[in-house]
Design a protein around this motif. Structure first.
Motif, PDB file in Angstrom:
ATOM      1  N   ASP A 199       0.849  -1.187   0.000  1.00 57.49           N
ATOM      2  CA  ASP A 199       0.000   0.000   0.000  1.00 57.49           C
ATOM      3  C   ASP A 199       0.891   1.245   0.000  1.00 57.49           C
ATOM      4  O   ASP A 199       2.089   1.170   0.317  1.00 57.49           O
ATOM      5  CB  ASP A 199      -0.944  -0.001   1.207  1.00 57.49           C
ATOM      6  N   PRO A 200       0.355   2.424  -0.365  1.00 61.90           N
ATOM      7  CA  PRO A 200       1.178   3.638  -0.488  1.00 61.90           C
ATOM      8  C   PRO A 200       1.962   3.980   0.775  1.00 61.90           C
ATOM      9  O   PRO A 200       3.114   4.404   0.702  1.00 61.90           O
ATOM     10  CB  PRO A 200       0.144   4.719  -0.819  1.00 61.90           C
ATOM     11  N   GLU A 201       1.343   3.795   1.952  1.00 58.63           N
ATOM     12  CA  GLU A 201       2.040   4.129   3.198  1.00 58.63           C
ATOM     13  C   GLU A 201       3.227   3.198   3.420  1.00 58.63           C
ATOM     14  O   GLU A 201       4.320   3.642   3.790  1.00 58.63           O
ATOM     15  CB  GLU A 201       1.078   4.030   4.376  1.00 58.63           C
ATOM     16  N   MET A 202       3.028   1.904   3.183  1.00 59.02           N
ATOM     17  CA  MET A 202       4.121   0.950   3.367  1.00 59.02           C
ATOM     18  C   MET A 202       5.244   1.223   2.363  1.00 59.02           C
ATOM     19  O   MET A 202       6.417   1.153   2.706  1.00 59.02           O
ATOM     20  CB  MET A 202       3.598  -0.484   3.199  1.00 59.02           C
ATOM     21  N   ARG A 203       4.872   1.553   1.123  1.00 56.34           N
ATOM     22  CA  ARG A 203       5.877   1.824   0.104  1.00 56.34           C
ATOM     23  C   ARG A 203       6.696   3.062   0.462  1.00 56.34           C
ATOM     24  O   ARG A 203       7.902   3.095   0.257  1.00 56.34           O
ATOM     25  CB  ARG A 203       5.210   2.001  -1.256  1.00 56.34           C
ATOM     26  N   ALA A 204       6.036   4.073   1.041  1.00 59.35           N
ATOM     27  CA  ALA A 204       6.735   5.299   1.416  1.00 59.35           C
ATOM     28  C   ALA A 204       7.708   5.066   2.562  1.00 59.35           C
ATOM     29  O   ALA A 204       8.735   5.739   2.665  1.00 59.35           O
ATOM     30  CB  ALA A 204       5.721   6.378   1.797  1.00 59.35           C
ATOM     31  N   ARG A 205       7.404   4.106   3.432  1.00 59.16           N
ATOM     32  CA  ARG A 205       8.242   3.845   4.598  1.00 59.16           C
ATOM     33  C   ARG A 205       9.265   2.736   4.361  1.00 59.16           C
ATOM     34  O   ARG A 205      10.100   2.479   5.213  1.00 59.16           O
ATOM     35  CB  ARG A 205       7.358   3.442   5.793  1.00 59.16           C
ATOM     36  N   LEU A 206       9.221   2.113   3.181  1.00 58.13           N
ATOM     37  CA  LEU A 206      10.032   0.929   2.934  1.00 58.13           C
ATOM     38  C   LEU A 206      11.525   1.211   3.035  1.00 58.13           C
ATOM     39  O   LEU A 206      12.289   0.366   3.513  1.00 58.13           O
ATOM     40  CB  LEU A 206       9.707   0.369   1.543  1.00 58.13           C
ATOM     41  N   LEU A 207      11.967   2.380   2.593  1.00 61.47           N
ATOM     42  CA  LEU A 207      13.387   2.712   2.597  1.00 61.47           C
ATOM     43  C   LEU A 207      13.786   3.570   3.787  1.00 61.47           C
ATOM     44  O   LEU A 207      14.911   4.075   3.842  1.00 61.47           O
ATOM     45  CB  LEU A 207      13.756   3.428   1.289  1.00 61.47           C
ATOM     46  N   ASP A 208      12.870   3.716   4.743  1.00 59.25           N
ATOM     47  CA  ASP A 208      13.167   4.465   5.959  1.00 59.25           C
ATOM     48  C   ASP A 208      13.955   3.566   6.909  1.00 59.25           C
ATOM     49  O   ASP A 208      13.458   2.523   7.332  1.00 59.25           O
ATOM     50  CB  ASP A 208      11.859   4.909   6.627  1.00 59.25           C
ATOM     51  N   PRO A 209      15.200   3.948   7.253  1.00 60.65           N
ATOM     52  CA  PRO A 209      16.011   3.072   8.109  1.00 60.65           C
ATOM     53  C   PRO A 209      15.422   2.864   9.497  1.00 60.65           C
ATOM     54  O   PRO A 209      15.763   1.905  10.183  1.00 60.65           O
ATOM     55  CB  PRO A 209      17.355   3.807   8.193  1.00 60.65           C
ATOM     56  N   PHE A 210      14.496   3.743   9.921  1.00 59.18           N
ATOM     57  CA  PHE A 210      13.902   3.598  11.252  1.00 59.18           C
ATOM     58  C   PHE A 210      12.550   2.894  11.204  1.00 59.18           C
ATOM     59  O   PHE A 210      11.926   2.685  12.219  1.00 59.18           O
ATOM     60  CB  PHE A 210      13.731   4.974  11.898  1.00 59.18           C
ATOM     61  N   ALA A 211      12.119   2.528   9.984  1.00 62.88           N
ATOM     62  CA  ALA A 211      10.801   1.921   9.873  1.00 62.88           C
ATOM     63  C   ALA A 211      10.827   0.539   9.253  1.00 62.88           C
ATOM     64  O   ALA A 211       9.956  -0.272   9.514  1.00 62.88           O
ATOM     65  CB  ALA A 211       9.883   2.816   9.028  1.00 62.88           C
ATOM     66  N   LEU A 218      20.791  -7.728   4.806  1.00 58.72           N
ATOM     67  CA  LEU A 218      20.968  -6.285   4.768  1.00 58.72           C
ATOM     68  C   LEU A 218      19.627  -5.615   4.521  1.00 58.72           C
ATOM     69  O   LEU A 218      18.907  -5.958   3.597  1.00 58.72           O
ATOM     70  CB  LEU A 218      21.948  -5.946   3.646  1.00 58.72           C
ATOM     71  N   GLY A 219      19.241  -4.639   5.377  1.00 56.63           N
ATOM     72  CA  GLY A 219      17.961  -3.969   5.229  1.00 56.63           C
ATOM     73  C   GLY A 219      17.899  -3.141   3.956  1.00 56.63           C
ATOM     74  O   GLY A 219      18.910  -2.712   3.410  1.00 56.63           O
ATOM     75  N   LEU A 220      16.674  -2.886   3.479  1.00 61.31           N
ATOM     76  CA  LEU A 220      16.507  -2.115   2.250  1.00 61.31           C
ATOM     77  C   LEU A 220      17.033  -0.696   2.396  1.00 61.31           C
ATOM     78  O   LEU A 220      17.507  -0.109   1.424  1.00 61.31           O
ATOM     79  CB  LEU A 220      15.031  -2.090   1.858  1.00 61.31           C
ATOM     80  N   ALA A 221      16.946  -0.139   3.595  1.00 63.14           N
ATOM     81  CA  ALA A 221      17.466   1.211   3.797  1.00 63.14           C
ATOM     82  C   ALA A 221      18.971   1.246   3.572  1.00 63.14           C
ATOM     83  O   ALA A 221      19.504   2.189   2.970  1.00 63.14           O
ATOM     84  CB  ALA A 221      17.133   1.706   5.216  1.00 63.14           C
ATOM     85  N   MET A 222      19.687   0.215   4.035  1.00 66.96           N
ATOM     86  CA  MET A 222      21.121   0.141   3.826  1.00 66.96           C
ATOM     87  C   MET A 222      21.433  -0.070   2.344  1.00 66.96           C
ATOM     88  O   MET A 222      22.377   0.529   1.802  1.00 66.96           O
ATOM     89  CB  MET A 222      21.717  -0.992   4.650  1.00 66.96           C
ATOM     90  N   CYS A 223      20.652  -0.905   1.677  1.00 66.19           N
ATOM     91  CA  CYS A 223      20.843  -1.111   0.240  1.00 66.19           C
ATOM     92  C   CYS A 223      20.693   0.211  -0.499  1.00 66.19           C
ATOM     93  O   CYS A 223      21.508   0.563  -1.364  1.00 66.19           O
ATOM     94  CB  CYS A 223      19.824  -2.109  -0.299  1.00 66.19           C
ATOM     95  N   ASN A 224      19.628   0.942  -0.167  1.00 65.49           N
ATOM     96  CA  ASN A 224      19.377   2.217  -0.825  1.00 65.49           C
ATOM     97  C   ASN A 224      20.509   3.213  -0.555  1.00 65.49           C
ATOM     98  O   ASN A 224      20.900   3.986  -1.442  1.00 65.49           O
ATOM     99  CB  ASN A 224      18.042   2.788  -0.350  1.00 65.49           C
ATOM    100  N   ALA A 225      21.047   3.185   0.675  1.00 57.90           N
ATOM    101  CA  ALA A 225      22.147   4.090   1.011  1.00 57.90           C
ATOM    102  C   ALA A 225      23.376   3.794   0.154  1.00 57.90           C
ATOM    103  O   ALA A 225      24.099   4.710  -0.269  1.00 57.90           O
ATOM    104  CB  ALA A 225      22.486   3.965   2.494  1.00 57.90           C
ATOM    105  N   ILE A 226      23.631   2.513  -0.108  1.00 59.71           N
ATOM    106  CA  ILE A 226      24.771   2.139  -0.958  1.00 59.71           C
ATOM    107  C   ILE A 226      24.553   2.627  -2.383  1.00 59.71           C
ATOM    108  O   ILE A 226      25.441   3.213  -3.004  1.00 59.71           O
ATOM    109  CB  ILE A 226      24.992   0.616  -0.924  1.00 59.71           C
TER     110      ILE A 226
END
Length: 218
Positions: free
Chosen positions: A152-164, A171-179
């Motif tokens: 859903d839109p809310e989950m997609r918006a929070r998916l790359l949030d390292p605190f969410a 490796l979390g998606l937030a770390m992947c995105n940071a790389i």
């Protein structure tokens, strides 16, 4: 550590299907769980140290994205095999300027997330599509599509949030995105009913000034 954790999980999964009558079965399960827990603790410490120190490691250089993806697939073959069918399509992929180990970890984390986004199934109906090629600007494009449940839109918006996001699967998606963003690229997420979820990773080709020519969001 990734090889160790994945193989421990694979053995534990297969042991659950074995006969439990052997005298050593119960102790073997306990030892296996302890080994996995210890390796997972070490992996978390390593990730924290890398995050805090921003370790540079080897100097960045031209990296073959296709070779990196093939190495990752060799590691997680069992994870995907028990959850669906992997469909790959590799075209001409430009080399990118990166540290090979760092890029491998980022794609490993992304593919693990997609593979584990749904529980194991006995059916092979589910498909995971992996495409590697180039985008309109000549940079590298890697796309991972899953025909599973949509976000859903809310989950997609929070998916790359390292605190969410809080993934415990590698490796979390937030770390992947940071790389990816650290290499001058980006990762987009699209999800809609009937088509599943697609992760698109854009990386500038080696030799391209990432600050000027990194792909921009539409």
């Amino acid at each position: 550590l990734s090889y160790t954790l994945l193989n421990l999980e694979h053995v534990a999964r297969r042991m659950r299907a074995l006969a439990t009558g052997h005298d050593y079965y119960g102790e073997a399960r306990v030892r296996l769980a302890e080994a996995h827990d210890g390796a997972d603790r070490v992996a978390k410490v390593v990730r924290q140290m890398r995050t805090l120190s921003r370790a540079r490691g080897a100097a960045p250089g031209p990296v073959d994205v296709r070779a990196v993806l093939e190495n990752v697939l060799a590691m997680i073959g069992n994870e995907i095999r028990y959850r669906g069918q992997l469909m790959t399509r590799f075209e001409q992929v430009p080399k990118v300027r990166a540290r090979e180990g760092e890029l491998e970890q980022a794609f490993l984390g992304l593919l693990l997330y997609v593979a584990r986004s749904r529980p194991e199934e006995t059916s092979q109906a589910r498909e995971i599509h992996l495409f590697a090629g180039h985008d309109a600007s000549g940079g590298a494009l890697v796309r991972v599509s899953d025909d599973g449940p949509t976000l859903d839109p809310e989950m997609r918006a929070r998916l790359l949030d390292p605190f969410a996001s809080g993934e415990s699967t590698g490796l979390g998606l937030a770390m992947c995105n940071a790389i990816f963003t650290g290499l001058g690229g980006r990762m987009d997420v699209e999800s809609s009913p009937g088509t599943g979820t697609t992760f698109s990773v854009y990386l500038p080709a080696a030799g391209v000034d990432a600050a000027q020519d990194a792909p921009k969001r539409p």
